[in-house]
Scaffold this motif. Structure first.
Motif, PDB file in Angstrom:
ATOM      1  N   ASP A  37      -4.482  25.032 -40.012  1.00 44.00           N
ATOM      2  CA  ASP A  37      -5.173  24.207 -39.025  1.00 44.00           C
ATOM      3  C   ASP A  37      -5.647  22.936 -39.713  1.00 44.00           C
ATOM      4  O   ASP A  37      -5.998  22.945 -40.906  1.00 44.00           O
ATOM      5  N   GLN A  49      -3.975  34.522 -39.830  1.00 46.26           N
ATOM      6  CA  GLN A  49      -4.325  34.201 -38.456  1.00 46.26           C
ATOM      7  C   GLN A  49      -3.593  35.106 -37.467  1.00 46.26           C
ATOM      8  O   GLN A  49      -4.061  35.323 -36.341  1.00 46.26           O
ATOM      9  N   GLU A  79      -5.379  37.803 -35.445  1.00 43.50           N
ATOM     10  CA  GLU A  79      -6.138  37.505 -34.230  1.00 43.50           C
ATOM     11  C   GLU A  79      -5.446  38.055 -32.985  1.00 43.50           C
ATOM     12  O   GLU A  79      -6.063  38.143 -31.920  1.00 43.50           O
ATOM     13  N   ASP A 137     -11.085  36.369 -24.765  1.00 51.42           N
ATOM     14  CA  ASP A 137     -11.426  35.133 -24.062  1.00 51.42           C
ATOM     15  C   ASP A 137     -12.876  35.131 -23.584  1.00 51.42           C
ATOM     16  O   ASP A 137     -13.460  36.171 -23.287  1.00 51.42           O
ATOM     17  N   ARG A 155     -13.256  29.405 -36.663  1.00 48.37           N
ATOM     18  CA  ARG A 155     -12.564  29.823 -35.443  1.00 48.37           C
ATOM     19  C   ARG A 155     -13.420  30.735 -34.571  1.00 48.37           C
ATOM     20  O   ARG A 155     -12.916  31.359 -33.633  1.00 48.37           O
ATOM     21  N   GLN A 214     -15.507  29.841 -32.362  1.00 54.22           N
ATOM     22  CA  GLN A 214     -15.580  29.324 -31.002  1.00 54.22           C
ATOM     23  C   GLN A 214     -14.326  29.608 -30.193  1.00 54.22           C
ATOM     24  O   GLN A 214     -14.296  29.398 -28.981  1.00 54.22           O
ATOM     25  N   LYS A 215     -13.300  30.156 -30.814  1.00 60.10           N
ATOM     26  CA  LYS A 215     -12.041  30.426 -30.119  1.00 60.10           C
ATOM     27  C   LYS A 215     -12.095  31.700 -29.269  1.00 60.10           C
ATOM     28  O   LYS A 215     -11.218  31.913 -28.429  1.00 60.10           O
ATOM     29  N   SER A 239     -18.222  30.167 -28.121  1.00 58.75           N
ATOM     30  CA  SER A 239     -18.475  28.780 -27.721  1.00 58.75           C
ATOM     31  C   SER A 239     -19.443  28.668 -26.556  1.00 58.75           C
ATOM     32  O   SER A 239     -19.459  27.656 -25.862  1.00 58.75           O
ATOM     33  N   THR A 261     -19.993  23.256 -34.072  1.00 58.68           N
ATOM     34  CA  THR A 261     -18.582  23.411 -33.724  1.00 58.68           C
ATOM     35  C   THR A 261     -17.734  22.614 -34.708  1.00 58.68           C
ATOM     36  O   THR A 261     -18.094  21.475 -35.068  1.00 58.68           O
TER      37      THR A 261
END
Length: 728
Positions: free
Chosen positions: A41, A53, A56, A234, A610, A612-613, A618, A628
């Motif tokens: 990233d 990653q 995830e 999510d 990450r 906030q993903k 977030s 952030t």
């Protein structure tokens, strides 16, 4: 044998024994090699490689194989816990050996002021959560209301009753169910007279959702349905306040308030206080600006709904403003607005932005404000580890000040019954269960109301309140609990526990298994580091966002103090923390690995770039707490302390135990997966790095009794073994 040969023989014996001992002490752990991708990233002008990653994605087949290998490590460690039955028996003694007996002279409250129904959980199958039992006041026996097995989706599903909301007038209970520890909730309804389930069902609520009965229905907030397969990853969006009328389908519910923020970042909250009113803490959007507002609406069974905002204030992350008590049109508020230690305000809900100060800010932090009977307020303060209750009239006149012993926390010091003449409260500590007292609301005298019996002499233990200096010279307070005659020789096995986030305080609380640790001669230390709220709201801000390193420095300095004062040494010191505390532990071991022998991090966030993903990462609360990475200054701070990004090749880290619930949708387990894979890849293999997975559990930890016992035994055996504390 000549003397020279004898000495030579002894020398070689000692030499080879020493080699054998060194070889044993330098055990090399063989860790599975996790697949690595060439993923990266870019943040501003910095490229961050993220080879794990892929972890995830919970459906990646490589993850299943890697987790199987981790289970083998875990299983081997379990087999090494040879005295597990002894520790289990001791823990059971602690769990079952605590008894309470009401003392003579206790004045019982009038039954008419009690809840109409009583509830409790019954655990007949230790591999499932408890069934919910219920009885009406005056009935002798509890009867089963909710058989939790009926709500299991399949044999692998762990369903749990997480809350219940009762309508006395309808004799109906709304039962909240969670699956596998998820923050997603469903609501089911039961007739409390017949014990039969009703046809109404509500979906897409969260753990933060609320239900308030009114008439033949209730107010509640729901969210958009999550995408299939993304329920645990999510963020929830589409918060909506609705009114549901019993006997109707959810799709017919009346929408009363739609959150204007469609991103799920800013959430509103609501609660009932006083008669006939719903109070709402929400956000206002006006001309591209965002404000905060406190408003109210009449409870009218959802037929009409108009929010009358009586306070509008800046959308400032540092401002807390909460309604604590309502007396008709008059409300009492607790706030740190221009008063970091807190003050008490009064307002009339019919008059906008007219705030009257009735209790000023003092030089000690205000912890809580509660109603105390018909016309009094109880304000709870904390100063140098000592709690005090200041009792006020509604005019702000101080009626009584009660000081409590240091190292003990006051709980339940309130009374909502307007006709009550007495109320009950208790004192908690790190080494004894709640001690209950009864308080007269006439002269404020109080006396013990319950005699507590425990399987040890808690008078042999004490909590010391000390202060030490952090890296920047800031003086930080800390609780140290131990035997009164503990010798400061640097050899005491010590647990250093921390949290340090969201303005929360780790206050004196009783944990049966911590008490067992103390009985065996261990020490428990709990520092009130910055980021928490021990010294007021400014103390919390000093460890928030760009200042998060202060929190870590305070925690590290606590360890240095314990070693310097000879409470313990690095070889006898373990650190523990959960959630934000898990992040704290991860940051501490990456910054000062030599300082600790062992570490337990439960449900920690380790990839701070990450966070906030996923799920709640977030929302507004977490953005204020951590920042952030899309902002340059935030990114530089985050990458500097993010545990995942500060692991170094060849470093001997402490022996690490990571604990997760495999269905955690608040801090997804992917954080622990990535951190462990990197730790096993880079860390010196002479240290143990392992993962304990609680099956079917979320952020709150184990759901079933057996899972809780297994997890608790495993982690405490780890601590006893690592720090050399004998329990047999």
């Amino acid at each position: 044998m000549p003397v020279s040969l004898m000495f030579r023989y002894l020398f070689f014996c000692l030499f080879f024994c020493g080699l054998s001992f060194c070889a044993a002490s330098q055990k090399i752990y063989k860790y599975p090699s996790a697949p690595k991708d060439s993923t990266y990233d870019v943040y501003f002008d910095t490229t961050i490689c993220d080879p794990y990653q892929w972890m995830e994605n919970p459906d990646d087949p490589r993850l299943e194989e890697w987790l199987k290998d981790q289970k083998k490590i875990n299983a081997k460690q379990s087999r090494n816990q040879g005295r597990r039955k002894i520790l289990s028996a001791q823990m059971y003694t602690m769990y079952s050996g605590i008894e309470n007996e009401t003392l003579d002279g206790y004045i019982k409250k009038d039954r008419k002021n009690k809840d109409k129904y009583e509830f409790k959980y019954s655990y007949k199958n230790r591999n499932r959560a408890g069934d919910l039992m219920c009885r009406r006041q005056g009935e002798e026996f509890f009867r089963k209301l909710v058989k939790i097995r009926k709500f299991q989706k399949d044999r692998h599903d762990h369903a749990e009753c997480t809350a219940y909301y009762v309508s006395d007038s309808l004799d109906i209970a709304a039962i909240e169910i969670s699956h596998n520890g998820s923050d997603w909730r469903q609501i089911y309804f039961f007739d409390l007279l017949s014990r039969q389930q009703l046809p109404d069902t509500l979906l897409h609520l969260r753990g933060s959702s609320n239900i308030i009965w009114d008439g033949n229905g209730f107010y509640y907030d729901r969210y958009n349905a999550p995408k299939k397969g993304r329920e645990f990853l999510d963020k929830a969006v589409g918060q909506t306040l609705c009114y549901h009328k019993m006997g109707t389908p959810q799709e017919d519910d009346k929408i009363l308030l739609q959150n204007p923020d469609t991103t799920g970042t800013d959430l509103f909250s609501f609660y009932r206080m006083g008669k006939g009113r719903l109070f709402i803490n929400h956000y206002l959007y006006s001309k591209s600006k965002v404000y905060r507002a406190l408003g109210w609406a009449y409870l009218n069974q959802g037929r009409s709904f108009f929010i009358d905002d009586f306070i509008i204030y800046p959308n400032d992350e540092t401002i807390d403003l909460d309604v604590e008590v309502a007396f008709g049109d008059t409300v009492i508020l607790k706030s740190n607005w221009n008063s970091p230690n807190g003050k008490v305000l009064m307002a009339n809900v019919k008059n906008r932005n007219e705030l009257v100060k009735i209790v000023p800010e003092f030089d000690v932090p205000l912890r809580r404000v509660d109603r105390l009977g018909k016309d009094k307020l109880a304000c709870i303060y904390r100063n140098n580890g000592q709690y005090s209750a200041l009792i006020y009239s509604l005019a702000g006149e101080l009626l009584k000040k009660i000081d409590f012993p240091k190292g003990k926390m006051i709980k339940y010091f309130y009374e909502y019954d307007l006709k009550a003449e007495y109320t009950d409260f208790c004192l908690s500590s790190f080494y004894h269960p709640n001690l209950w007292f009864q308080l007269s609301l006439e002269d404020f005298s109080f006396k013990p109301s319950v005699e507590v019996t425990v399987p040890y002499n808690y008078d042999d233990l004490e909590t010391r309140y000390v202060k030490y200096k952090s890296k920047d010279g800031t003086v930080v307070p800390m609780y140290i609990t131990c035997h009164k005659d503990t010798e400061l020789n640097g050899e005491n096995p010590t647990i250093l526990h921390g949290y340090g986030g969201y303005g929360q305080i780790v206050e004196p609380y009783f944990d049966k298994f911590n008490a067992l640790w103390l009985m065996h001669g261990g020490i428990i230390a709990v520092p009130n580091i910055r980021g928490g709220g021990a010294e007021g709201s400014d103390w919390g801000l000093a460890g928030r966002r760009l200042n998060k390193q202060n929190t870590i420095d305070d925690f590290i300095a606590a360890a240095e103090f314990l070693i310097h004062e000879k409470y313990t040494s690095s070889k006898k010191l373990a650190i523990t923390g959960a959630s934000h505390g898990g992040l704290l532990v991860g940051a501490a071991i990456t910054q000062r690995p030599e300082l600790f022998k062992a570490a337990i991090a439960e449900s920690g966030a380790f990839d701070m770039l990450r966070v906030q993903k996923f799920t709640v990462g977030s929302i507004n609360t977490n953005i204020n707490e951590f920042g952030t990475p899309s902002k340059f200054d935030d990114f530089n701070k985050l990458v500097a302390y993010s545990p995942l990004h500060n692991l170094k090749e060849g470093v001997r880290y402490p022996n690490v135990l990571l604990i997760i619930g495999d269905n955690d949708d608040r801090v997804p387990p992917l954080h622990s997966y990535k951190f462990l894979a990197s730790l096993q890849e880079k860390g010196d293999p002479k240290s143990l790095y392992q993962l304990y997975v609680i099956p079917g559990a979320g952020h709150g930890g184990a759901i079933t009794p057996d899972a809780y016992v297994d997890k608790t035994l495993f982690e405490y055996y780890f601590l006893y073994n690592e720090l050399g504390l004998r329990f047999w």
